[in-house]
Design a protein around this motif. Structure first.
Motif, PDB file in Angstrom:
ATOM      1  N   UNK A  11       0.822  -1.219   0.000  1.00 34.54           N
ATOM      2  CA  UNK A  11       0.000   0.000   0.000  1.00 34.54           C
ATOM      3  C   UNK A  11       0.850   1.261   0.000  1.00 34.54           C
ATOM      4  N   UNK A  12       2.037   1.218   0.632  1.00 34.76           N
ATOM      5  CA  UNK A  12       2.894   2.410   0.673  1.00 34.76           C
ATOM      6  C   UNK A  12       3.497   2.736  -0.710  1.00 34.76           C
ATOM      7  N   UNK A  13       3.446   1.746  -1.627  1.00 33.31           N
ATOM      8  CA  UNK A  13       3.972   1.993  -2.982  1.00 33.31           C
ATOM      9  C   UNK A  13       2.871   2.454  -3.961  1.00 33.31           C
ATOM     10  N   UNK A  14       1.630   2.573  -3.451  1.00 31.83           N
ATOM     11  CA  UNK A  14       0.484   2.853  -4.333  1.00 31.83           C
ATOM     12  C   UNK A  14       0.663   4.138  -5.141  1.00 31.83           C
ATOM     13  N   UNK A  15       1.052   5.227  -4.485  1.00 30.13           N
ATOM     14  CA  UNK A  15       1.148   6.513  -5.178  1.00 30.13           C
ATOM     15  C   UNK A  15       2.198   6.483  -6.283  1.00 30.13           C
ATOM     16  N   UNK A  16       3.355   5.890  -6.008  1.00 30.43           N
ATOM     17  CA  UNK A  16       4.414   5.836  -7.017  1.00 30.43           C
ATOM     18  C   UNK A  16       3.993   4.980  -8.216  1.00 30.43           C
ATOM     19  N   UNK A  17       3.351   3.839  -7.923  1.00 32.03           N
ATOM     20  CA  UNK A  17       2.902   2.972  -9.014  1.00 32.03           C
ATOM     21  C   UNK A  17       1.792   3.652  -9.820  1.00 32.03           C
ATOM     22  N   UNK A  18       0.921   4.363  -9.097  1.00 36.77           N
ATOM     23  CA  UNK A  18      -0.165   5.080  -9.770  1.00 36.77           C
ATOM     24  C   UNK A  18       0.389   6.123 -10.731  1.00 36.77           C
ATOM     25  N   UNK A  19       1.421   6.862 -10.274  1.00 33.64           N
ATOM     26  CA  UNK A  19       2.039   7.872 -11.140  1.00 33.64           C
ATOM     27  C   UNK A  19       2.679   7.223 -12.366  1.00 33.64           C
ATOM     28  N   UNK A  20       3.322   6.050 -12.147  1.00 35.89           N
ATOM     29  CA  UNK A  20       3.943   5.340 -13.262  1.00 35.89           C
ATOM     30  C   UNK A  20       2.886   4.896 -14.278  1.00 35.89           C
ATOM     31  N   UNK A  21       1.779   4.349 -13.775  1.00 40.95           N
ATOM     32  CA  UNK A  21       0.697   3.901 -14.665  1.00 40.95           C
ATOM     33  C   UNK A  21       0.119   5.074 -15.453  1.00 40.95           C
ATOM     34  N   UNK A  22      -0.074   6.198 -14.779  1.00 37.98           N
ATOM     35  CA  UNK A  22      -0.622   7.374 -15.457  1.00 37.98           C
ATOM     36  C   UNK A  22       0.332   7.890 -16.521  1.00 37.98           C
ATOM     37  N   UNK A  23       1.635   7.833 -16.235  1.00 42.58           N
ATOM     38  CA  UNK A  23       2.627   8.286 -17.212  1.00 42.58           C
ATOM     39  C   UNK A  23       2.592   7.395 -18.458  1.00 42.58           C
ATOM     40  N   UNK A  24       2.501   6.078 -18.229  1.00 44.32           N
ATOM     41  CA  UNK A  24       2.448   5.137 -19.348  1.00 44.32           C
ATOM     42  C   UNK A  24       1.194   5.370 -20.194  1.00 44.32           C
ATOM     43  N   UNK A  25       0.028   5.491 -19.526  1.00 52.05           N
ATOM     44  CA  UNK A  25      -1.224   5.680 -20.245  1.00 52.05           C
ATOM     45  C   UNK A  25      -1.277   7.035 -20.959  1.00 52.05           C
ATOM     46  N   UNK A  26      -0.753   8.078 -20.293  1.00 56.98           N
ATOM     47  CA  UNK A  26      -0.731   9.399 -20.925  1.00 56.98           C
ATOM     48  C   UNK A  26       0.098   9.385 -22.210  1.00 56.98           C
ATOM     49  N   UNK A  27       1.249   8.689 -22.129  1.00 56.76           N
ATOM     50  CA  UNK A  27       2.086   8.606 -23.331  1.00 56.76           C
ATOM     51  C   UNK A  27       1.405   7.778 -24.419  1.00 56.76           C
ATOM     52  N   UNK A  28       0.713   6.696 -23.980  1.00 57.55           N
ATOM     53  CA  UNK A  28       0.020   5.839 -24.936  1.00 57.55           C
ATOM     54  C   UNK A  28      -1.148   6.580 -25.603  1.00 57.55           C
ATOM     55  N   UNK A  29      -1.871   7.391 -24.815  1.00 60.09           N
ATOM     56  CA  UNK A  29      -3.057   8.075 -25.332  1.00 60.09           C
ATOM     57  C   UNK A  29      -2.738   9.398 -26.025  1.00 60.09           C
ATOM     58  N   UNK A  30      -1.516   9.888 -25.888  1.00 57.93           N
ATOM     59  CA  UNK A  30      -1.172  11.208 -26.427  1.00 57.93           C
ATOM     60  C   UNK A  30      -1.426  11.303 -27.933  1.00 57.93           C
ATOM     61  N   UNK A  31      -0.904  10.345 -28.694  1.00 50.16           N
ATOM     62  CA  UNK A  31      -1.054  10.422 -30.153  1.00 50.16           C
ATOM     63  C   UNK A  31      -2.512  10.264 -30.591  1.00 50.16           C
TER      64      UNK A  31
END
Length: 431
Positions: free
Chosen positions: A366-386
């Motif tokens: 649970x203490x890693x949730x925020x960091x993993x969430x940010x990583x997931x959002x970065x991946x999805x943002x890059x994927x959805x950008x184009x």
């Protein structure tokens, strides 16, 4: 949603018909708007009624049903035949409706091309409908763009300069007839906006002005704003001045003729009366030494006006075409934004759900949730950008509605495309 415009003007309707479908007061306008908006196919509606036109602008979910409702209501109000009204009216939808609205606002569809009153009249009609809840965001978008278009036409052409109104045209005609106006009296009936314009033009033309109004207090207040002399007379003196003054211009909002044949006495001089009201203020009759001009009788000056303004009108129509195209591109861009927003919202929901399940099952701490969430959002943002960038660009394409609908369907996004189909021509319906 579709835009629908129904138009009666000096181009398609004679003055007798326009009198019957004219709305002379706010109460009659509101009654009409309320009746029309009660139909489930009509979301928003605005009514413009002037001496030269009646314009009905709506947003509709069913063009044919809305058209039926409008003509049925108008037939009952005017006492005219339903089929005859449809036959003479100009009916536009979507692109045609917006182009017509922009042309009206820019005074390109007026009897006098470039006249300056129409945009104010359109704003008043829009404000009334908006304040009473008969129109909302969709017509507001179109109206605001129309006013912007009208401003561009005024700023980029010379159509708004010179003698460009029905009032000024009537005065111009009177001056051409009288020629030497020094010491010649001109009677004005009514203390509204059109009468105010008329008096300003009469003063400039050299006439001595007499003003008569039912509301003498309002008349005196109006005259106090002028830097020239106007003789204000009580309404009971109307008949006296009609038979003493050679030039008369009437522009009241009376729903019936205020000047009748039995008020006219024999005289030894020629009289020239200009009725620029609708419904007309002067009943139809003939009398020796009296020439009566209604709005439609000023066509010779209007034709001269058209010739002089032809080149400027071409430029103005180019502006209207450009602004109409910009408007629809802007609408399409508004449709794309919610789709992009919902796409990212769906991605965030997936991230939240998967993280919650992963923590419950012990796959991550649970203490890693925020960091993993940010990583997931970065991946999805890059994927959805184009894809989202391309979605924003397709708002300029004809296939925009189809593509947006497909994206919404594939990803199960909220809502549907609030599309507006394009139609470049006025339409007539067969009943």
């Amino acid at each position: 949603m579709s835009y629908l415009s129904i138009s009666f003007t000096h181009k398609n309707t004679d003055i007798q018909t326009r009198e019957k479908i004219a709305f002379s007061n706010e109460s009659s306008v509101e009654t009409f708007l309320k009746s029309v908006k009660a139909d489930d196919s009509i979301d928003e509606v605005v009514l413009l009624s002037t001496c030269n036109r009646v314009e009905i602008m709506t947003t509709s979910s069913n063009i044919k049903q809305s058209t039926n409702k409008i003509f049925d209501t108008l037939a009952k109000y005017s006492g005219l035949d339903f089929d005859n009204l449809i036959e003479i009216a100009d009916i536009y939808d979507n692109t045609g409706a917006i182009h017509h609205l922009f042309s009206v606002a820019s005074a390109l569809d007026s009897l006098v091309i470039g006249e300056t009153q129409i945009v104010g009249q359109l704003k008043d009609s829009f404000r009334l409908a908006l304040s009473k809840g008969y129109c909302g965001k969709d017509i507001s978008k179109a109206m605001n763009y129309a006013f912007k278009c009208a401003a561009n036409v005024r700023n980029e052409t010379s159509l708004g300069t010179g003698s460009v109104s029905v009032a000024s045209t009537a005065v111009s005609k009177a001056k051409d007839i009288i020629q030497n106006t020094q010491g010649v009296k001109a009677l004005v009936i009514g203390a509204g906006e059109m009468s105010e314009l008329t008096m300003k033009h009469l003063n400039k033309a050299g006439f001595d002005i007499v003003l008569i109004s039912r509301d003498i207090k309002k008349a005196k207040m109006l005259v106090d704003t002028f830097d020239f002399e106007v003789d204000v007379q009580a309404y009971e003196n109307l008949e006296k001045y009609l038979n003493e003054v050679p030039v008369m211009v009437t522009a009241t909002s009376a729903p019936y003729p205020i000047i009748k044949e039995d008020m006219v006495k024999p005289c030894t001089f020629n009289r020239y009366w200009f009725d620029i009201a609708l419904p007309r203020d002067i009943e139809e009759f003939e009398s020796p030494n009296l020439q009566i001009y209604a709005v439609d009788d000023l066509q010779d000056i209007v034709n001269s006006n058209m010739i002089l303004r032809a080149e400027q009108a071409k430029r103005a129509y180019m502006i209207v075409n450009q602004e109409s195209e910009k408007f629809f591109k802007w609408l399409k861009s508004l449709e794309v934004e919610p789709v992009v927003k919902h796409l990212y919202k769906r991605a965030d929901n997936v991230i939240e759900k998967k993280l919650e399940n992963a923590i419950k099952k012990g796959f991550i701490k649970s203490e890693d949730e925020e960091n993993i969430k940010k990583l997931c959002q970065t991946v999805l943002n890059e994927f959805l950008h184009e894809p989202t960038t391309r979605l924003k660009k397709i708002s300029k394409d004809v296939e925009c509605d189809i593509i947006l609908g497909t994206v919404q369907s594939v990803f199960g996004l909220e809502g549907g495309s609030n599309s507006i189909k394009k139609c470049d021509h006025a339409i007539k319906f067969n009943y």
